[in-house]
Write an enzyme that holds these catalytic residues in place. Structure first.
Site, short mmCIF file in Angstrom:
data_model
loop_
_atom_site.label_atom_id
_atom_site.label_comp_id
_atom_site.label_asym_id
_atom_site.label_seq_id
_atom_site.Cartn_x
_atom_site.Cartn_y
_atom_site.Cartn_z
N ASP A 34 0.81 -1.22 0.00
CA ASP A 34 0.00 0.00 0.00
C ASP A 34 0.84 1.26 0.00
OD1 ASP A 34 0.91 -0.49 2.59
OD2 ASP A 34 -1.05 -1.05 3.34
N ASN A 81 -7.01 -3.07 14.48
CA ASN A 81 -8.42 -3.36 14.17
C ASN A 81 -8.56 -4.56 13.22
OD1 ASN A 81 -7.58 -2.39 11.70
ND2 ASN A 81 -8.93 -0.60 11.67
N HIS A 131 -6.94 -5.00 10.30
CA HIS A 131 -6.74 -4.77 8.87
C HIS A 131 -5.48 -5.46 8.35
CE1 HIS A 131 -4.48 -0.67 9.58
NE2 HIS A 131 -3.60 -1.63 9.44
N GLU A 163 -9.66 -2.07 5.66
CA GLU A 163 -10.21 -1.86 6.99
C GLU A 163 -11.41 -2.78 7.24
OE1 GLU A 163 -8.36 -0.21 8.80
OE2 GLU A 163 -8.03 1.87 8.23
C1 F6R Z 1 1.66 -1.72 6.00
C2 F6R Z 1 0.30 -2.27 6.11
C3 F6R Z 1 -0.43 -2.30 7.39
C4 F6R Z 1 0.43 -2.59 8.62
C5 F6R Z 1 -0.40 -2.52 9.88
C6 F6R Z 1 0.44 -2.71 11.12
O1 F6R Z 1 2.13 -1.79 4.68
O2 F6R Z 1 -0.23 -2.64 5.12
O3 F6R Z 1 -1.45 -3.28 7.31
O4 F6R Z 1 1.03 -3.84 8.48
O5 F6R Z 1 -1.05 -1.29 9.96
O6 F6R Z 1 1.29 -1.61 11.27
P1 F6R Z 1 2.48 -1.62 12.32
O7 F6R Z 1 3.45 -2.66 11.84
O8 F6R Z 1 3.07 -0.24 12.24
O9 F6R Z 1 1.89 -1.96 13.62
#
Ligand code: F6R
Length: 250
Positions: free
Chosen positions: A67, A136, A138, A143
């Site tokens: 992303d 959450n 995702h 989401e």
């Molecule tokens: C990042 C992504 C997100 C993260 C998630 C966890 O490319 O796609 O799904 O993996 O938000 O983020 P962290 O690792 O910062 O807790």
């Protein structure tokens, strides 16, 4: 889902790094699906150290990231493009033109999303996808409530995700409201998935993932239907599971 339980963040990063290196050794022209955020930085450090020591080659590797924020310049400190360069690409012999992120300038779901889907297909699909998980549930920036059939496109970030990521920005107002994300169906097409989970902040969502049902309100739950997912979780991330169940079934 195969669970590998490790002591801490460092051990998770090492295990994940070893799996990526193994993949690249087995198939030098692998297509790696990569994630950003706090979770994989230790894994990238491990890959860079290994590269310096053992010269594992990424010359033929292609990468596709999950992303990118919309509305940030590619060289903005918070952009995932810059994150990937600084954490990994600048330090190994991957060819920059073989590294891909969905376009940050995306304004319309269809064109940018379809372009990215076509790119992944033209590369022959993703061999190994690295994933973190949001508090959450995702995956990518898909989401809660996102259809499991979703493909790459523009998504709106929830307040909780913007809050969780505000630590990288000056203020929450600076966190983009939208991103472009690989879809859930796209992620599920990957031949192998590594899900990395570390820290107490992820303990509740990991409990829900491991004990709950497959449900679009918890995007990561679809991973239970994938045939080749390895979950690498540390002790803190598994703390609620342990507390509520006494033990973890592997
Ligand atoms: C990042 C992504 C997100 C993260 C998630 C966890 O490319 O796609 O799904 O993996 O938000 O983020 P962290 O690792 O910062 O807790």
């Amino acid at each position: 889902m195969k669970l590998i339980e490790v002591e801490n963040y460092e051990a998770m990063s090492k295990k994940a790094g070893e799996a990526v290196i193994e993949q690249v050794k087995q198939k030098p022209n692998s297509v790696l699906g990569l994630a950003t955020g706090g979770t994989p930085t230790g894994m990238y450090r491990y890959l860079v150290q290994d590269y310096k020591k053992n010269q594992t080659s990424y010359h033929q590797v292609h990468s596709v990231n999950l992303d990118e924020y919309i509305g940030l310049a590619a060289d903005s400190p918070q952009s995932y493009s810059r994150y990937m360069n600084e954490n990994l690409f600048d330090h190994i012999n991957i060819q920059k033109e073989q590294t891909h992120l969905p376009s940050a300038g995306a304004s319309s779901d269809k064109t940018e999303g379809e372009k990215y889907e076509n790119l992944i297909a033209s590369l022959g699909g993703i061999d190994l996808q690295v994933l973190g998980i949001g508090e959450n549930g995702h995956i990518g920036f898909n989401e809660p409530g996102t259809a499991f059939s979703s493909e790459t496109g523009v998504v709106e970030l929830t307040a909780s995700t913007r809050e969780a990521n505000a630590r990288y920005f000056n203020s929450i107002e600076d966190v983009p409201t939208h991103a472009i994300s690989m879809g859930i169906a796209t992620i599920m097409k990957s031949r192998q998935i590594l899900l990395l989970v570390s820290g107490v902040k992820k303990a509740n969502v990991l409990y829900k993932l491991l004990t709950g049902e497959i449900n679009e309100q918890l995007p990561a739950s679809i991973l239970k239907k994938h045939k080749n997912v390895t979950l690498i979780a540390d002790r803190d991330a598994l703390s609620v599971v342990k507390e509520k169940e006494g033990s973890v079934s592997r």
